[in-house]
Motif scaffolding. Sequence first.
Motif, PDB file in Angstrom:
ATOM      1  N   TYR A   1      31.384 -12.982  38.992  1.00 49.49           N
ATOM      2  CA  TYR A   1      30.168 -12.256  39.334  1.00 49.49           C
ATOM      3  C   TYR A   1      29.939 -12.551  40.805  1.00 49.49           C
ATOM      4  O   TYR A   1      29.693 -13.693  41.184  1.00 49.49           O
ATOM      5  CB  TYR A   1      28.986 -12.742  38.499  1.00 49.49           C
ATOM      6  CG  TYR A   1      27.752 -11.865  38.662  1.00 49.49           C
ATOM      7  CD1 TYR A   1      27.517 -10.809  37.786  1.00 49.49           C
ATOM      8  CD2 TYR A   1      26.844 -12.080  39.695  1.00 49.49           C
ATOM      9  CE1 TYR A   1      26.407  -9.997  37.928  1.00 49.49           C
ATOM     10  CE2 TYR A   1      25.732 -11.259  39.842  1.00 49.49           C
ATOM     11  CZ  TYR A   1      25.515 -10.234  38.956  1.00 49.49           C
ATOM     12  OH  TYR A   1      24.415  -9.418  39.100  1.00 49.49           O
TER      13      TYR A   1
ATOM     14  N   ASN B   1      28.204 -12.345  44.522  1.00 47.44           N
ATOM     15  CA  ASN B   1      26.913 -12.209  45.190  1.00 47.44           C
ATOM     16  C   ASN B   1      27.151 -12.185  46.694  1.00 47.44           C
ATOM     17  O   ASN B   1      27.824 -13.070  47.225  1.00 47.44           O
ATOM     18  CB  ASN B   1      26.026 -13.432  44.890  1.00 47.44           C
ATOM     19  CG  ASN B   1      25.876 -13.710  43.393  1.00 47.44           C
ATOM     20  OD1 ASN B   1      24.994 -13.182  42.752  1.00 47.44           O
ATOM     21  ND2 ASN B   1      26.754 -14.541  42.836  1.00 47.44           N
TER      22      ASN B   1
ATOM     23  N   ILE C   1      25.453 -12.672  50.160  1.00 49.24           N
ATOM     24  CA  ILE C   1      24.237 -13.283  50.703  1.00 49.24           C
ATOM     25  C   ILE C   1      24.219 -12.986  52.195  1.00 49.24           C
ATOM     26  O   ILE C   1      24.998 -13.559  52.957  1.00 49.24           O
ATOM     27  CB  ILE C   1      24.223 -14.786  50.390  1.00 49.24           C
ATOM     28  CG1 ILE C   1      24.278 -14.972  48.866  1.00 49.24           C
ATOM     29  CG2 ILE C   1      22.997 -15.465  50.983  1.00 49.24           C
ATOM     30  CD1 ILE C   1      24.719 -16.343  48.409  1.00 49.24           C
TER      31      ILE C   1
ATOM     32  N   ASP D   1      28.775  -7.272  42.736  1.00 43.88           N
ATOM     33  CA  ASP D   1      27.767  -7.214  41.685  1.00 43.88           C
ATOM     34  C   ASP D   1      26.340  -7.216  42.206  1.00 43.88           C
ATOM     35  O   ASP D   1      25.451  -6.634  41.601  1.00 43.88           O
ATOM     36  CB  ASP D   1      27.932  -8.418  40.740  1.00 43.88           C
ATOM     37  CG  ASP D   1      29.195  -8.298  39.926  1.00 43.88           C
ATOM     38  OD1 ASP D   1      29.235  -7.423  39.054  1.00 43.88           O
ATOM     39  OD2 ASP D   1      30.161  -9.046  40.184  1.00 43.88           O
ATOM     40  N   HIS D   2      26.100  -7.924  43.288  1.00 48.15           N
ATOM     41  CA  HIS D   2      24.700  -8.132  43.696  1.00 48.15           C
ATOM     42  C   HIS D   2      24.620  -8.383  45.195  1.00 48.15           C
ATOM     43  O   HIS D   2      25.522  -8.979  45.782  1.00 48.15           O
ATOM     44  CB  HIS D   2      24.140  -9.313  42.889  1.00 48.15           C
ATOM     45  CG  HIS D   2      23.114 -10.132  43.601  1.00 48.15           C
ATOM     46  ND1 HIS D   2      23.233 -11.493  43.768  1.00 48.15           N
ATOM     47  CD2 HIS D   2      21.957  -9.794  44.203  1.00 48.15           C
ATOM     48  CE1 HIS D   2      22.196 -11.951  44.428  1.00 48.15           C
ATOM     49  NE2 HIS D   2      21.407 -10.943  44.719  1.00 48.15           N
TER      50      HIS D   2
ATOM     51  N   GLN E   1      22.004  -9.918  48.170  1.00 50.07           N
ATOM     52  CA  GLN E   1      20.768 -10.603  48.565  1.00 50.07           C
ATOM     53  C   GLN E   1      20.588 -10.430  50.064  1.00 50.07           C
ATOM     54  O   GLN E   1      21.467 -10.756  50.849  1.00 50.07           O
ATOM     55  CB  GLN E   1      20.851 -12.097  48.240  1.00 50.07           C
ATOM     56  CG  GLN E   1      19.661 -12.860  48.813  1.00 50.07           C
ATOM     57  CD  GLN E   1      19.742 -14.362  48.575  1.00 50.07           C
ATOM     58  OE1 GLN E   1      20.024 -14.797  47.480  1.00 50.07           O
ATOM     59  NE2 GLN E   1      19.482 -15.130  49.604  1.00 50.07           N
TER      60      GLN E   1
ATOM     61  N   PRO F   1      21.654  -4.706  41.755  1.00 54.24           N
ATOM     62  CA  PRO F   1      20.541  -5.630  41.640  1.00 54.24           C
ATOM     63  C   PRO F   1      20.292  -6.215  43.039  1.00 54.24           C
ATOM     64  O   PRO F   1      21.254  -6.551  43.733  1.00 54.24           O
ATOM     65  CB  PRO F   1      21.045  -6.726  40.696  1.00 54.24           C
ATOM     66  CG  PRO F   1      22.277  -6.199  40.056  1.00 54.24           C
ATOM     67  CD  PRO F   1      22.831  -5.145  40.982  1.00 54.24           C
TER      68      PRO F   1
ATOM     69  N   ASP G   1      14.495  -6.571  42.802  1.00 51.55           N
ATOM     70  CA  ASP G   1      14.491  -7.015  41.413  1.00 51.55           C
ATOM     71  C   ASP G   1      14.014  -8.454  41.316  1.00 51.55           C
ATOM     72  O   ASP G   1      13.456  -8.873  40.323  1.00 51.55           O
ATOM     73  CB  ASP G   1      15.910  -6.928  40.837  1.00 51.55           C
ATOM     74  CG  ASP G   1      16.392  -5.506  40.813  1.00 51.55           C
ATOM     75  OD1 ASP G   1      15.889  -4.727  39.985  1.00 51.55           O
ATOM     76  OD2 ASP G   1      17.254  -5.152  41.650  1.00 51.55           O
ATOM     77  N   TYR G   2      14.261  -9.182  42.387  1.00 52.41           N
ATOM     78  CA  TYR G   2      14.041 -10.621  42.352  1.00 52.41           C
ATOM     79  C   TYR G   2      13.689 -11.052  43.767  1.00 52.41           C
ATOM     80  O   TYR G   2      14.308 -10.569  44.721  1.00 52.41           O
ATOM     81  CB  TYR G   2      15.361 -11.267  41.923  1.00 52.41           C
ATOM     82  CG  TYR G   2      15.252 -12.670  41.400  1.00 52.41           C
ATOM     83  CD1 TYR G   2      15.162 -12.924  40.035  1.00 52.41           C
ATOM     84  CD2 TYR G   2      15.262 -13.749  42.268  1.00 52.41           C
ATOM     85  CE1 TYR G   2      15.087 -14.220  39.551  1.00 52.41           C
ATOM     86  CE2 TYR G   2      15.181 -15.046  41.785  1.00 52.41           C
ATOM     87  CZ  TYR G   2      15.090 -15.266  40.426  1.00 52.41           C
ATOM     88  OH  TYR G   2      15.012 -16.551  39.959  1.00 52.41           O
TER      89      TYR G   2
ATOM     90  N   GLU H   1      12.866 -14.341  46.261  1.00 49.53           N
ATOM     91  CA  GLU H   1      12.843 -15.792  46.450  1.00 49.53           C
ATOM     92  C   GLU H   1      11.965 -16.103  47.651  1.00 49.53           C
ATOM     93  O   GLU H   1      12.318 -15.763  48.782  1.00 49.53           O
ATOM     94  CB  GLU H   1      14.254 -16.330  46.712  1.00 49.53           C
ATOM     95  CG  GLU H   1      15.178 -16.201  45.519  1.00 49.53           C
ATOM     96  CD  GLU H   1      16.605 -16.625  45.817  1.00 49.53           C
ATOM     97  OE1 GLU H   1      17.442 -16.550  44.903  1.00 49.53           O
ATOM     98  OE2 GLU H   1      16.896 -17.021  46.970  1.00 49.53           O
TER      99      GLU H   1
ATOM    100  N   GLY I   1       7.918  -8.369  34.341  1.00 44.51           N
ATOM    101  CA  GLY I   1       8.722  -7.317  33.725  1.00 44.51           C
ATOM    102  C   GLY I   1       9.310  -6.346  34.734  1.00 44.51           C
ATOM    103  O   GLY I   1      10.198  -5.572  34.396  1.00 44.51           O
TER     104      GLY I   1
END
Lengths: 383, 96
Positions: free
Chosen positions: A91, A93, A95, A115-116, A118, A154, A182-183, A185, A225
Amino acid sequence: MAKVGYAPSPMSKPLWLLAELTYRCPLQCPYCSNPLEIAQYKDELTTEQWISVLQQARRMGAAQLGFSGGEPLVRPDLEILIAEARRLGYYSNLITSGVGMDEARVAAFKEAGLDHIQISFQASDEDLNNYLGGSASFEHKYAMARVVKKYEYPMVLNIVIHRQNIDQIEDIIKMTIDLKADYVELASTQYYGWSKLNAAGLLPTREQLARAERIAHEYQDRMKGQMKILYVVPDYYENRPKACMNGWGSVFLTIAPDGSALPCHAARQLPGFTFPNVKTQSIESIWNDSDAFNRFRGDDWMQEPCRSCPEKGKDFGGCRCQAFMLTGDATQADPVCDKSPHHASLVTEVARMTAVSLAEVRAQPLVFRNLKNSRALSAKPTA
Amino acid sequence: MSEPTITQDTVARIAPMFRLQWEEAQDCHVLLYPEGMVKLSASAGEILKRIDGKTSLGALIAALKVQFPGVPLDQDVTHFVETAYGQGWLRSVPNE
């Protein structure tokens, strides 16, 4: 032969591989987690060497892969590495600061199997963002975050929080909502390397922190959610240390741009270590056999109060680098812990640093992370 | 997101944030997501690997019953699927 009552614990696996592809970066954030000595490490692993690193670590069980830096986008072979990571089943990421990104590359990464993504922002205010990053990057970051969502990745947005942007936390959160993260930090600066150097300009006051925490929690409830918000308090305000890296040599493996293998990306500053290099040693032997990765495994290395502490299995005595920076001895308890004999002096130091007004703090120049400053710092005689 | 009502007709897929795969080193199915991993129990893995955006919950339970005859699993599977929705692992596919 196994002794009665003795069950050898299975060797842990490097589940998390952080590939610091380069220390080169178009930004100059004064809290960068790279070592102060970036100017000394010009050498970077080749594409083939990185591919071998990915293959070896995957064979050992690594599942999460972070492409980091510096700015990983400066490596033109990033697409090749992403494709290999996907083929191996990682997976992956990315960054990134978003600087050096364009839509074609975002599409190519998707095609390669990333996949993702940031993206970091320095602030929600364009001027402050550009000042902290040392570059007019805000508009581009904003545009790139939109592109990342357009390609249905994501998306995590990371904003390092400190004294000079913490009062804008609500605007920062609103920005992340607007960008449909989605997220999120909201990661308080921790004090290593460049940020340790700039701690007096970055450490928020207790009042600032309490206000920011309240607002963050408000939005955590409101966005439930839809968007997850992670809010990280500075270690310096805690009474118990973090379980740093989930334990030394437990799940994290960082490979620095030059191929050095590190149990955490800040470990390079620890004295008395020779960190093994993937150019001369297999990852399996680095992880299982090297002195560097075994040094702080288990609890034989611990001193009091850690050695007899009932919580040692939970936090592993905290962070070895923080212990070294604040006590001069990496085998001490992390002074963040109020059981540490050094805790009181940390509290005093925090109070001293935060006793000055924000205006006075802003009047003090920050040391930006760039090669010139790195060289100047290395030239200074060490105490 | 509002919690959808789970019925036998519910068709779900793995949410875009997650990737399900078998991990040899862990000897189990895992859900991978940005910077994290959930290790799944054997039964959770058996259920999630059948969630493909096409199979209804009812058909999924029927298939599991064929593979594990005699195991009363209707309630357990439905309960797990509800939990998985609660964790954000699943999204419903709109009925045609």
